[in-house]
Design an enzyme around this catalytic site. Structure first.
Site, PDB file in Angstrom:
ATOM      1  N   ASP A 148       0.829  -1.201   0.000  1.00 53.48           N
ATOM      2  CA  ASP A 148       0.000   0.000   0.000  1.00 53.48           C
ATOM      3  C   ASP A 148       0.867   1.257   0.000  1.00 53.48           C
ATOM      4  O   ASP A 148       1.856   1.349   0.723  1.00 53.48           O
ATOM      5  CB  ASP A 148      -0.889  -0.018   1.247  1.00 53.48           C
ATOM      6  CG  ASP A 148      -1.831   1.163   1.315  1.00 53.48           C
ATOM      7  OD1 ASP A 148      -2.697   1.269   0.426  1.00 53.48           O
ATOM      8  OD2 ASP A 148      -1.689   1.985   2.243  1.00 53.48           O
TER       9      ASP A 148
ATOM     10  N   GLU B  54       1.357  -0.198  -4.951  1.00 53.95           N
ATOM     11  CA  GLU B  54       0.528   0.961  -5.278  1.00 53.95           C
ATOM     12  C   GLU B  54       1.442   2.176  -5.371  1.00 53.95           C
ATOM     13  O   GLU B  54       2.101   2.536  -4.400  1.00 53.95           O
ATOM     14  CB  GLU B  54      -0.529   1.178  -4.200  1.00 53.95           C
ATOM     15  CG  GLU B  54      -1.438   2.370  -4.467  1.00 53.95           C
ATOM     16  CD  GLU B  54      -2.352   2.681  -3.293  1.00 53.95           C
ATOM     17  OE1 GLU B  54      -3.470   3.164  -3.544  1.00 53.95           O
ATOM     18  OE2 GLU B  54      -1.946   2.458  -2.134  1.00 53.95           O
TER      19      GLU B  54
END
Length: 561
Positions: free
Chosen positions: A199, A255
């Site tokens: 993330d 990401e």
């Protein structure tokens, strides 16, 4: 031996809080996921990506972690996790976990010690700075619309948070932080987890001196230059690979925000030894006004979408690998966003799938996308749980004086909660998600849009997805072939060709609710063409064809005849 198994995989993303509740507390859990594994297998997916299941105060619903080596009580136990992993593997599936390494919750033991004592070793695990005469060290805003610096009264300094106030950013300059993170990653990979989705990877390398936000909005500085792709990001990634990923045959995906294809290649190029693939969001920012927030809407220009997706296909054609997606836990429902969630819901949902999932890369299907779930019609801010949505509403309505109706229109289009309403399994109580009170309201259209209904309808979005996934696997070699965009300036049609030495695949898609005329390409042998997949009943194959609203046809052309 390490292999590229992820290139042939289809990934199904689960937001566990909203997927399936097994104990009636209104929150999805691990045992609920176990009960639905056969559904995922029957869809044709190969990999399950599960959003964070670690202990968390749920300020950002799992992305504010207090312990990276445990399971949150509301999701179950570590024994439940072990059973989930075992059941996944028994079905020939793989499991990828979401891993948050840019920040922790302020309730994390590291931060609890750091905030009380400047001399604690954990102080340098985070970014602490003294204020200025005007207050915070800088006037920058976070991703959630609040200042990035939060004052902490115990030591009289500010800590940095690029997201919510309760999510303190880790200091990756500190090698102890990095080693602690690597240890946590290995903890899960040693259990047999098949990969990690990282993330907000693009935020871990930051610049020390931050220019003024006022300079940015006056176009005197680059947008948020301290946020993405800092100067040490690739050093850190190479270290992550050396310390962690190189020791396992697993999938790595990061990401990385709004990077360009050129920047993306630095992350995922096969000669870079960093990540297998990345999530970028260039194609998901085309319906927002340039230089503004994603709440500031504008109509999608098909030419822009074709251009962005083609650039990524071309740039990563020989080096690197693409993720293919429309939806995730942070994006609204694609059929409401780029399609038509009314009269043409089924047709447009299928067309959108054909556009993205026949490209080169690994498909990522988000829960509910495969049945054509839509945005929720919630018109009261009290019905929303997402901190990003709530912060924006209060700031714009109560601080800036925006018209509440205009703000709600933006929320109805873009809130993350549209992706997080409970999975619609059947037309019964709470869509079959829970026997209790769901943590977030169920979309009221669940009586018509649900898995049970879709399974019984041969023409459903679900059955279309199953056919599409099956075709990708049947023509796996062709899915690794070249990509070429056709008709780049056509305002309605999104057409492209996939090709290898033996076959061609022609994907023709009407991206509008009006009829569109398609001229068969002169360099394509129509006599060798057969219809592989379509979302309308048709059998015509002419030099000129009229495509109905959101019609999609995928043709296979044999080059050997």
């Amino acid at each position: 031996m390490k292999t590229d198994w992820w290139k042939d995989a289809v990934v199904y993303q689960i937001y566990p809080r909203s997927f399936q509740d097994s104990n009636g507390d209104g929150i999805g859990d691990l045992r609920g996921i176990i009960s639905r594994l056969d559904y995922i297998k029957e869809l044709g997916a190969d990999v399950i990506w599960i959003c964070p299941i670690y202990p968390s105060p749920n300020v950002d619903y799992g992305y504010d972690v207090t312990n990276h080596k445990a399971i949150m009580d509301s999701y179950g136990t570590m024994d439940d996790f072990h059973e989930l992993l075992d059941q996944v593997h028994q079905r020939g599936l793989k499991l990828v976990m979401d891993f948050v390494l840019n920040h922790t919750s302020v309730e994390h033991p590291w931060f609890k010690e750091a905030e009380l004592d400047k001399n604690s070793k954990y102080r340098s695990y985070y970014y602490w700075r003294p204020g200025t005469k005007n207050g915070p060290p800088t006037d920058w805003l976070s991703n959630y619309g609040c200042p990035v610096w939060q004052y902490e009264e115990h030591t009289g300094e500010y800590y940095l948070h690029m997201n919510a106030v309760k999510q303190a950013d880790l200091n990756w300059e500190n090698p102890e932080v990095r080693q602690a993170v690597y240890d946590m990653m290995k903890f899960w990979l040693d259990k047999g987890v098949d990969g990690l989705r990282i993330d907000q990877l693009h935020l871990i390398s930051k610049k020390e001196y931050l220019p003024s936000y006022e300079d940015y909005i006056n176009q005197q500085a680059e947008p948020k230059p301290f946020q993405p792709n800092g100067e040490r990001i690739h050093d850190y990634l190479k270290e992550i690979t050396d310390e962690v990923f190189s020791h396992y045959d697993v999938m790595s995906v990061g990401e990385v925000g709004s990077v360009t294809p050129e920047e993306g290649l630095k992350y995922t190029g096969t000669d870079k030894h960093e990540l297998n693939m990345i999530f970028h969001f260039q194609h998901m920012e085309l319906d927002q006004q340039p230089g503004k927030e994603h709440w500031d809407l504008k109509p999608l220009e098909l030419s822009d979408l074709k251009s962005v997706l083609t650039k990524w296909q071309k740039k990563l054609e020989h080096q690197g690998w693409n993720t293919l997606f429309w939806c995730n836990h942070d994006q609204p429902r694609i059929v409401s966003r780029f399609g038509d969630d009314g009269e043409y819901r089924k047709a447009s949902a299928k067309m959108l799938a054909a556009v993205i999932y026949f490209m080169k890369g690994t498909p990522y299907i988000y829960q509910g996308e495969e049945i054509g779930m839509t945005n929720a019609p919630f018109t009261r801010i009290e019905d929303y749980k997402d901190i990003q949505t709530i912060n924006m509403y209060h700031k714009r309505v109560f601080e800036k004086g925006y018209d509440p109706n205009d703000v709600m229109r933006s929320i109805l289009a873009k809130s993350r909660d549209h992706a997080r309403t409970p999975m619609q399994w059947n037309s019964g109580k709470n869509a079959g998600f829970t026997d209790g009170t769901p943590w977030l309201k169920v979309n009221p259209n669940f009586t018509a849009i649900n898995v049970e209904e879709a399974q019984g309808d041969p023409d459903s979005v679900l059955n279309y997805y199953k056919k599409l996934i099956s075709l990708r696997k049947q023509y796996a070699d062709l899915m690794k072939g070249s990509f070429d965009l056709l008709l780049p300036d056509d305002p309605q049609l999104f057409v492209y060709m996939r090709e290898n030495s033996k076959q061609q695949l022609l994907s023709v898609n009407n991206f509008s609710k009006e009829q569109a005329v398609f001229q068969w390409p002169k360099n394509c042998g129509k006599a060798q063409a057969s219809l592989l997949l379509s979302n309308y009943n048709n059998d015509d194959l002419d030099d000129e064809m009229v495509f109905r609203p959101y019609e999609s046809r995928v043709y296979l052309l044999d080059k050997t005849n």
